[in-house]
Scaffold this motif. Structure first.
Motif, PDB file in Angstrom:
ATOM      1  N   UNK A  66      31.054  62.656 146.431  1.00 40.85           N
ATOM      2  CA  UNK A  66      31.919  63.712 146.314  1.00 40.85           C
ATOM      3  C   UNK A  66      33.048  63.853 147.653  1.00 40.85           C
ATOM      4  N   UNK A  67      34.234  63.677 146.988  1.00 37.00           N
ATOM      5  CA  UNK A  67      35.195  63.636 147.929  1.00 37.00           C
ATOM      6  C   UNK A  67      36.105  64.859 147.793  1.00 37.00           C
ATOM      7  N   UNK A  68      36.068  65.766 148.851  1.00 38.76           N
ATOM      8  CA  UNK A  68      36.870  67.103 148.724  1.00 38.76           C
ATOM      9  C   UNK A  68      38.229  66.440 149.322  1.00 38.76           C
ATOM     10  N   UNK A  69      39.304  67.015 148.583  1.00 39.10           N
ATOM     11  CA  UNK A  69      40.632  66.651 149.338  1.00 39.10           C
ATOM     12  C   UNK A  69      41.218  67.778 149.760  1.00 39.10           C
ATOM     13  N   UNK A  70      40.994  68.972 149.228  1.00 35.60           N
ATOM     14  CA  UNK A  70      41.559  70.222 149.533  1.00 35.60           C
ATOM     15  C   UNK A  70      40.597  71.491 148.896  1.00 35.60           C
ATOM     16  N   UNK A  71      40.920  72.457 149.393  1.00 31.03           N
ATOM     17  CA  UNK A  71      40.267  73.785 149.038  1.00 31.03           C
ATOM     18  C   UNK A  71      41.057  74.901 149.198  1.00 31.03           C
ATOM     19  N   UNK A  72      40.778  75.887 148.387  1.00 35.25           N
ATOM     20  CA  UNK A  72      41.481  77.613 148.399  1.00 35.25           C
ATOM     21  C   UNK A  72      40.044  78.314 148.398  1.00 35.25           C
ATOM     22  N   UNK A  73      40.545  79.618 148.832  1.00 40.35           N
ATOM     23  CA  UNK A  73      39.649  80.659 149.091  1.00 40.35           C
ATOM     24  C   UNK A  73      40.093  81.997 148.153  1.00 40.35           C
ATOM     25  N   UNK A  74      39.421  82.396 147.416  1.00 38.12           N
ATOM     26  CA  UNK A  74      39.871  83.724 146.615  1.00 38.12           C
ATOM     27  C   UNK A  74      40.052  84.798 147.742  1.00 38.12           C
ATOM     28  N   UNK A  75      41.155  85.725 147.513  1.00 34.71           N
ATOM     29  CA  UNK A  75      41.548  86.858 148.185  1.00 34.71           C
ATOM     30  C   UNK A  75      40.263  87.425 149.136  1.00 34.71           C
ATOM     31  N   UNK A  76      39.410  87.713 147.834  1.00 31.35           N
ATOM     32  CA  UNK A  76      38.057  88.655 148.438  1.00 31.35           C
ATOM     33  C   UNK A  76      37.063  87.697 149.120  1.00 31.35           C
ATOM     34  N   UNK A  77      37.241  86.445 149.399  1.00 30.26           N
ATOM     35  CA  UNK A  77      36.432  85.569 149.865  1.00 30.26           C
ATOM     36  C   UNK A  77      34.952  85.367 149.275  1.00 30.26           C
ATOM     37  N   UNK A  78      35.042  85.557 147.744  1.00 33.36           N
ATOM     38  CA  UNK A  78      33.821  85.265 147.108  1.00 33.36           C
ATOM     39  C   UNK A  78      33.756  84.005 146.293  1.00 33.36           C
ATOM     40  N   UNK A  79      34.982  83.494 146.103  1.00 37.11           N
ATOM     41  CA  UNK A  79      35.053  82.174 145.376  1.00 37.11           C
ATOM     42  C   UNK A  79      35.993  81.070 145.929  1.00 37.11           C
ATOM     43  N   UNK A  80      35.766  79.787 145.925  1.00 34.56           N
ATOM     44  CA  UNK A  80      36.278  78.719 146.176  1.00 34.56           C
ATOM     45  C   UNK A  80      36.533  77.898 145.333  1.00 34.56           C
ATOM     46  N   UNK A  81      37.804  77.167 145.258  1.00 34.45           N
ATOM     47  CA  UNK A  81      38.059  76.148 144.400  1.00 34.45           C
ATOM     48  C   UNK A  81      38.550  75.016 145.276  1.00 34.45           C
ATOM     49  N   UNK A  82      38.038  73.818 144.665  1.00 33.61           N
ATOM     50  CA  UNK A  82      37.809  72.599 145.339  1.00 33.61           C
ATOM     51  C   UNK A  82      38.505  71.472 144.698  1.00 33.61           C
ATOM     52  N   UNK A  83      39.468  70.827 145.507  1.00 31.41           N
ATOM     53  CA  UNK A  83      40.147  69.772 144.778  1.00 31.41           C
ATOM     54  C   UNK A  83      39.300  68.238 144.976  1.00 31.41           C
ATOM     55  N   UNK A  84      38.934  67.828 144.188  1.00 28.69           N
ATOM     56  CA  UNK A  84      38.134  66.518 144.289  1.00 28.69           C
ATOM     57  C   UNK A  84      38.874  65.387 143.996  1.00 28.69           C
ATOM     58  N   UNK A  85      38.665  64.306 144.832  1.00 26.60           N
ATOM     59  CA  UNK A  85      39.338  62.939 144.645  1.00 26.60           C
ATOM     60  C   UNK A  85      38.348  62.037 143.806  1.00 26.60           C
TER      61      UNK A  85
END
Length: 99
Positions: A66-85
């Motif tokens: 599982x290769x994470x290339x980038x990520x972002x976190x929601x404004x409330x800090x409860x959710x994360x979005x992961x960009x996978x290569x």
């Protein structure tokens, strides 16, 4: 990484070095904790760093493939979005006749 106050004075931080290939850090709400990627070039996990104490905690334990290339976190800090290569892509060149 270094930090400054709103008055441009140095602000102490724990020693932070980003892993090669890590492109982003994200503050959680409140601005006292930081999330970043750490690990090898092809395999990283998300880590949490308390900027006041320097305490670190691994947030994910992803499989080696599982290769994470980038990520972002929601404004409330409860959710994360992961960009996978993934290396399972097919590229095809189509040589179409001209009409």
């Amino acid at each position: 990484m270094k930090a400054v106050t709103a008055q441009a004075a140095p602000h102490p931080l724990p020693a932070l070095t980003l892993t090669r290939g890590a492109r982003r850090v994200a503050f959680l709400p409140g601005g006292r904790t930081l999330v970043l990627l750490r690990g090898e070039i092809q395999h990283k996990n998300l880590w949490l760093i308390d900027l006041e104490t320097g305490a670190e905690r691994q947030l994910t334990n992803l499989a080696p493939e599982f290769d994470i290339q980038d990520f972002d976190i929601s404004l409330d800090g409860r959710e994360v979005v992961i960009e996978r290569g993934q290396e399972r892509s097919n590229v095809v060149l189509l040589d179409l006749p001209q009409q």
